[in-house]
Design a protein around this motif. Structure first.
Motif, PDB file in Angstrom:
ATOM      1  N   GLN A  54     -85.546  42.358   6.553  1.00 52.21           N
ATOM      2  CA  GLN A  54     -84.710  41.266   7.023  1.00 52.21           C
ATOM      3  C   GLN A  54     -84.678  40.217   5.921  1.00 52.21           C
ATOM      4  O   GLN A  54     -85.724  39.681   5.528  1.00 52.21           O
ATOM      5  N   MET A  55     -83.495  39.930   5.438  1.00 55.58           N
ATOM      6  CA  MET A  55     -83.338  38.999   4.329  1.00 55.58           C
ATOM      7  C   MET A  55     -82.554  37.787   4.813  1.00 55.58           C
ATOM      8  O   MET A  55     -81.389  37.911   5.204  1.00 55.58           O
ATOM      9  N   ASN A  56     -83.190  36.638   4.790  1.00 63.88           N
ATOM     10  CA  ASN A  56     -82.571  35.388   5.223  1.00 63.88           C
ATOM     11  C   ASN A  56     -82.453  34.426   4.049  1.00 63.88           C
ATOM     12  O   ASN A  56     -83.140  34.566   3.042  1.00 63.88           O
ATOM     13  N   ASN A  57     -81.597  33.434   4.222  1.00 64.60           N
ATOM     14  CA  ASN A  57     -81.406  32.420   3.192  1.00 64.60           C
ATOM     15  C   ASN A  57     -81.196  33.065   1.816  1.00 64.60           C
ATOM     16  O   ASN A  57     -81.849  32.698   0.835  1.00 64.60           O
ATOM     17  N   LEU A  58     -80.272  33.976   1.765  1.00 62.18           N
ATOM     18  CA  LEU A  58     -80.030  34.708   0.527  1.00 62.18           C
ATOM     19  C   LEU A  58     -79.448  33.817  -0.553  1.00 62.18           C
ATOM     20  O   LEU A  58     -78.683  32.873  -0.265  1.00 62.18           O
ATOM     21  N   GLY A  94     -77.060  31.595   1.524  1.00 63.37           N
ATOM     22  CA  GLY A  94     -77.600  31.163   2.814  1.00 63.37           C
ATOM     23  C   GLY A  94     -77.444  32.183   3.920  1.00 63.37           C
ATOM     24  O   GLY A  94     -78.004  32.015   5.005  1.00 63.37           O
ATOM     25  N   GLY A  95     -76.706  33.247   3.650  1.00 68.56           N
ATOM     26  CA  GLY A  95     -76.482  34.270   4.651  1.00 68.56           C
ATOM     27  C   GLY A  95     -77.656  35.211   4.818  1.00 68.56           C
ATOM     28  O   GLY A  95     -78.689  35.079   4.135  1.00 68.56           O
ATOM     29  N   ARG A 118     -88.666  34.087   3.115  1.00 71.71           N
ATOM     30  CA  ARG A 118     -87.243  34.380   3.308  1.00 71.71           C
ATOM     31  C   ARG A 118     -87.019  35.806   3.785  1.00 71.71           C
ATOM     32  O   ARG A 118     -86.103  36.057   4.580  1.00 71.71           O
ATOM     33  N   PHE A 119     -87.819  36.735   3.300  1.00 69.65           N
ATOM     34  CA  PHE A 119     -87.661  38.151   3.650  1.00 69.65           C
ATOM     35  C   PHE A 119     -88.825  38.580   4.537  1.00 69.65           C
ATOM     36  O   PHE A 119     -89.959  38.114   4.371  1.00 69.65           O
ATOM     37  N   THR A 120     -88.528  39.495   5.457  1.00 70.13           N
ATOM     38  CA  THR A 120     -89.573  40.063   6.314  1.00 70.13           C
ATOM     39  C   THR A 120     -89.429  41.570   6.348  1.00 70.13           C
ATOM     40  O   THR A 120     -88.336  42.092   6.642  1.00 70.13           O
TER      41      THR A 120
END
Length: 131
Positions: free
Chosen positions: A84-88, A15-16, A69-71
């Motif tokens: 940018q990686m979210n909700n890993l 989630g990080g 999730r990623f941008t």
């Protein structure tokens, strides 16, 4: 010769978020696109999984497993691409590699041709996601 330097990898919990950076330097001519791939440690980067790509004009493409999730973004003036990686998730754990695609200059037409004819890879930055 072109060199790519990645940074931003690290260890996070599920989630990080992490933000990877990749800066290109050297003989950067006819830049076409910059990409992110990922690969398990100890394996050949060029056989890794495609993650995301952004062309010089801004068009971006993502692998299905990272959509929403990623941008990917870029600063063309700095020859830098970001991821940018979210909700890993734990399955995102890998070595993340940056790749730059270049064309070649054609003096007959005074323009860049053959986009992607040349590619260079970075050394990778590790990402570990724990559950």
């Amino acid at each position: 010769q072109v060199e790519l330097e990645e940074s931003g990898g690290g260890s996070v919990q599920t989630g990080g978020s992490l933000r990877l950076s990749c800066t290109a330097s050297g003989a950067i001519f006819c830049k076409h696109a910059m990409n992110w791939y990922r690969q398990a440690p100890g394996r050949e980067p060029k056989t890794g999984a495609f993650v995301a790509r952004i062309e010089v004009g801004g068009t971006s493409t993502y692998a299905d497993f990272v959509k929403d999730r990623f941008t990917i973004s870029q600063d063309n003036a700095k020859s830098t691409v970001y991821l940018q990686m979210n909700n890993l998730k734990p399955e995102d754990s890998a070595i993340y590699y940056c790749k730059i695609d270049l064309g070649v200059w054609n003096s007959d037409v005074n323009d860049c041709v053959r986009p992607g004819a040349l590619s260079y890879w970075g050394q990778g930055t590790p990402v570990t996601v724990s559950s």
